[in-house]
Structures are given as C-alpha cells and as structure tokens.
Write an enzyme that holds these catalytic residues in place. Structure first.
Site, PDB file in Angstrom:
ATOM      1  N   GLU A 185       0.851  -1.198   0.000  1.00 32.52           N
ATOM      2  CA  GLU A 185       0.000   0.000   0.000  1.00 32.52           C
ATOM      3  C   GLU A 185       0.880   1.239   0.000  1.00 32.52           C
ATOM      4  O   GLU A 185       1.963   1.245   0.592  1.00 32.52           O
ATOM      5  CB  GLU A 185      -0.914  -0.025   1.235  1.00 32.52           C
ATOM      6  CG  GLU A 185      -1.945   1.075   1.295  1.00 32.52           C
ATOM      7  CD  GLU A 185      -1.452   2.328   2.012  1.00 32.52           C
ATOM      8  OE1 GLU A 185      -2.091   3.394   1.874  1.00 32.52           O
ATOM      9  OE2 GLU A 185      -0.416   2.237   2.723  1.00 32.52           O
ATOM     10  N   SER A 186       0.437   2.286  -0.710  1.00 33.21           N
ATOM     11  CA  SER A 186       1.154   3.556  -0.779  1.00 33.21           C
ATOM     12  C   SER A 186       2.552   3.324  -1.357  1.00 33.21           C
ATOM     13  O   SER A 186       2.683   2.812  -2.462  1.00 33.21           O
ATOM     14  CB  SER A 186       1.197   4.210   0.603  1.00 33.21           C
ATOM     15  OG  SER A 186       1.590   5.555   0.522  1.00 33.21           O
TER      16      SER A 186
END
Length: 501
Positions: A185-186
């Site tokens: 994520e990110s």
C-alpha cells in the site's frame, strides 16, 4: 503457546504456534547493512549453528518516526525499534509441512521514509490457507539516496533479496515458490508497481496487488543525483558513498528531514526539480539504467510483466487523510484552490496541470464540495486513482489478468471527516478489525467497522493469491469494470465512478 522448528538454507529456526497458526518473526534475509555493508547492496545471510529463535519481531531500518504530538503518531502502529540487524521478515503459515500453499509477501508503505513489517499481522491469511510474509527494507537515505559512484535503489534491491529468500526457503513453511503474490500500500504499492518492471525481479512472483499506489513514482538519475549532492553539501562531505558513510545514520536522517522541510517551504524547481517538488518525495526509486532501466509504466506497456496477474486500485478519498490531518481542509479558499491547480504555477504544471475548464468540471461533479474538499479530490486523483488506471491500461493487453477495485467505505462518527482515506483499507484486507487501534489507522475505524466488508476484501485477496481471479470481471479499458468495496460490495462498469479527469 508452543514452538515449531523448521530447517532452512541457513540453519534451524524456532517459531511459535498459537491459535492454529505458526509464526516466525525477525528472520534475517540479508546481513545487517552497516559497517562494510552500509550504502551497498544487500549481502547473503551467513549460516548459523544451533537453533535460532524467531519468536519476536526484529529491528526495523533507520527512520524518523513522527513525534508523539504529531497527528500521524496516533495513526501509525509500529511496535519495532530501529537496529542494525534490520533486513528481516516475518512469516505466518497454517502448516509448515503442508506444501503447495499460496504465498503473499507484503511490502510496507511509508513515503519511502518509514515503515516496518512488524506493523502488520498476517495470521488471518494463514488461517485461510496462505503463507503470509511481511518484510523490512531500507528507507529514506539509507535505501534511496543516489550518488555519482553508484548505489542506486538499495531499498528495491532489499525487496528483491527478500523475494529471493522467499523463493529459496518458503517451501520449509509450506509455501509454493511458484505461486507468490507481492502486495503493498502507498509506497509499498509503488514498490510493487516498480518491481513489475525490474528485470532482476522477474520470476520471483506470479501475481501483484497495488493498493493506492502504482507504477509512476520514480525519478530520473539526474534528479536523484541533484538531491544527493544537495544533501552532501548540507553535511559538508563529498557526494560519494565514502563521504556519506562518515555520517552516522541518525545525523543523515535529520539532515534529510531538514532538506525536505526546506524543499516544501521553498519549492524552487531550479534547485529541486519539478518531479521531486510535485511528489514531495525526495527519496524514491530512480531510473538508473541498471536496476531500473526505464520508466516502469513504459516497460509494463511493452510487456515486461505480461505473465503476472495484476490487481490495482485506490480509495475514494485517499488524500483526505493528509488534507484533514494537517488542518488545511478548512483553510483552502477558492483563490488558493485555483492557484494550486491551475496551469500557471510551476508546481501545478508538474503535478496537476488543470485548466479552468477542468476545475469547473470538478465543481460541477461535486456541487456541494468546498475548495478544500475539491483539492483533496484532485490530489486523490493525481496521487492514486489516475496512476491506478494508467497501470491497468498498460497491463490490460497482457495475457495474464488485470483487475481494478475501489475502496469506498467511510467510517461513522469523528472518523467520517477522513472519508474512505489512504490506508484505511488495510485492516479490511488483513481481516484485523478486532485488533482495534493496534494497527495502521486503527483509531479511525470506529467502534463497529463492518466485518462483512473485511470478509469480502480479505476473501478477494486470498482468492486472487490462490487462483489469479479475485471474483469480478477482468479490466477492459473501454468498460473499466471495477469492484467497489463498501458496506455492500459490487462490481460496476462506470468509468465516471472511478476517474474524474
């Protein structure tokens, strides 16, 4: 709690067994990146004698955590402590002797500046028949500083070393090395998207999931060198590995933080470059011509990841997390919004490049939104939603599968002001709602987050890792079939619901 001992390439490893899950924590996949190994590629782990305990999380790489009074401090769950033996990983498995289980390797996010595999609990994946691995990798200057004498993309090389370790050893934990899914994520998702294009990573994974990040956050070598020279000048040393090595990691991190604060306060493109100003990421993967030969999206469009199944998506309100947390949501005026996103400033030209007509289209699509809310929508599109679409478009012609999703659940109560924000989906993906605040953004989940949504998301991730099909139609650039995860999850075919520009 009882113990479990397995044999891997380097020796015997003792983990723990509880609740039907075997766990092995703080397992080194490379030698400590200090001393002779500092600012250099990861080195293979030396074998050990006897039985090595793997019952507690290991150290994390050097990083600057947000101070205790910072809004982010309460939302970032990080039980690890920095230390030298930081290139380690954690494993959860239902049965070390089962064999043939799908494997999922989680790459943490954190702006390429912070992050730890210890912040995530993979036990629910193991409960459902998956061997789950979470890894550490060098971040900030130790992992992504680029100097004239080489040493580029050390953080990416750490990730590859961890995947090589998984390939060589995961069978000892019941995993199938030919069925590995990487997900993150990110900045973790940006790493996943970049690894799709890295030649050295080919063959180390079969599937990939990008959550609120894609294949676009990289910089040219010239830009990365400029940042390295700026940092060296601040420290009064040569812009070489030998020069930087004289600086203790803690001092190097402080200088990097000062550099970033200066950049944000004085965004001069002649000094910093448009790419770095636009992303506000001074340390990120670099197109060095070796580890990363060219821009990831170009290599993916040319078929570099044609045999990898890809799932990519974002959250409806990704960037509200930052606009609300820093207090700017209510301070943005119409004039500030127009100046921030118009074609007139150098920052806007690099980042958003929106015309007056484009801004009017956003206003028309969201008639009740104030200027701060509109800015958050635009930043969400620029940072997460449009990169997800570009990755899906680039990968769609491949013979393997491409799938798109959107996370749309908004927490009730005080957390509702953040909306379906950045990182909120992680607790649903890992099915750890019951851990409450002891996880990423845990305090924002509220008192009764919907377990049925966690069942749907977690189940889709498990299905994708096992079969390559998460349970909805493949992505088609013309229809943009998307699974929207909300209290009631459903597949949709409406491009406007996913892209606003």
């Amino acid at each position: 709690m009882t113990s479990t001992v397995v044999s891997i390439d380097h020796g015997l490893l003792r983990g723990s067994f509880a609740g039907g899950v075997h766990s092995f924590k703080g397992v080194p996949y490379a030698e400590p990146p200090f001393g002779a190994g500092r600012l250099r590629p990861p080195r293979a782990v030396a074998p050990w004698s006897g039985v090595r305990d793997a019952i507690a999380f290991g150290a994390e790489p050097p990083q600057l955590r947000p101070p205790g009074d910072h809004p982010a401090a309460a939302m970032v769950w990080d039980p690890a402590e920095p230390g030298e033996d930081c290139l380690n990983l954690n494993i959860w498995t239902p049965d070390p002797i089962a064999g043939g289980l799908p494997v999922m390797v989680w790459i943490p996010g954190g702006m390429f500046e912070v992050g730890s595999g210890a912040s995530y609990d993979g036990s629910r994946f193991a409960r459902d028949g998956v061997v789950c691995v979470t890894i550490n990798y060098r971040v900030a200057t130790e992992g992504f500083l680029y100097l004239a004498d080489g040493g580029a993309n050390l953080g990416l090389l750490d990730q590859i070393a961890a995947l090589e370790w998984v390939h060589d050893n995961i069978a000892a934990f019941g995993g199938d090395r030919e069925n590995v899914t990487i997900f993150g994520e990110s900045a973790g998702a940006m790493s996943v998207g970049t690894l799709l294009a890295v030649p050295r990573a080919q063959g180390l994974f079969r599937r990939a999931i990008c959550q609120s990040g894609a294949a676009d956050r990289v910089v040219p070598a010239e830009t990365a060198l400029r940042m390295g020279r700026e940092l060296a000048d601040r420290l009064g040393v040569d812009a070489t590995r030998e020069g930087i090595e004289t600086i203790p990691p803690e001092r190097l991190l402080l200088a990097a933080a000062e550099l970033k604060a200066d950049m944000l306060a004085h965004p001069d493109p002649l000094r910093w470059s448009l790419e770095v100003i636009a992303s506000a990421l001074p340390w990120q993967p670099v197109i060095d011509g070796d580890v990363l030969p060219e821009h990831p999206i170009d290599r993916i469009a040319a078929g570099a990841a044609g045999d990898v199944d890809v799932m990519v998506g974002s959250n409806t309100d990704d960037w509200r997390l930052f606009v609300v947390a820093n207090g700017s949501m209510d301070r943005v005026t119409d004039a500030i919004l127009a100046g921030a996103v118009s074609d007139h400033g150098f920052e806007a030209a690099a980042a958003y490049g929106l015309s007056a007509d484009d801004l009017a289209a956003y206003r028309a699509a969201h008639p009740g939104a104030g200027p701060g809310e509109l800015l958050a929508l635009i930043e969400t599109d620029w940072w997460c939603r449009i990169p997800a679409l570009r990755l899906a478009d680039a990968h769609a012609p491949a013979r393997s599968g491409t799938y798109l999703y959107e996370f749309a659940w908004r927490p009730p109560g005080p957390g509702g002001m953040f909306g379906a924000c950045h990182a909120l989906e992680i607790a649903f993906v890992f099915d750890t709602l019951d851990l409450g605040p002891n996880q990423m953004l845990g305090p924002m989940l509220g008192g009764d987050p919907p377990q049925e949504l966690a069942d749907a998301m977690h189940g889709a991730w498990v299905a994708f890792a096992a079969t390559g099909n998460p349970g909805w139609p493949k992505y088609d650039p013309d229809r943009r079939a998307t699974m929207r995860f909300d209290t009631v999850s459903r597949a949709i075919e409406d491009p406007r619901s996913f892209a606003r520009s």
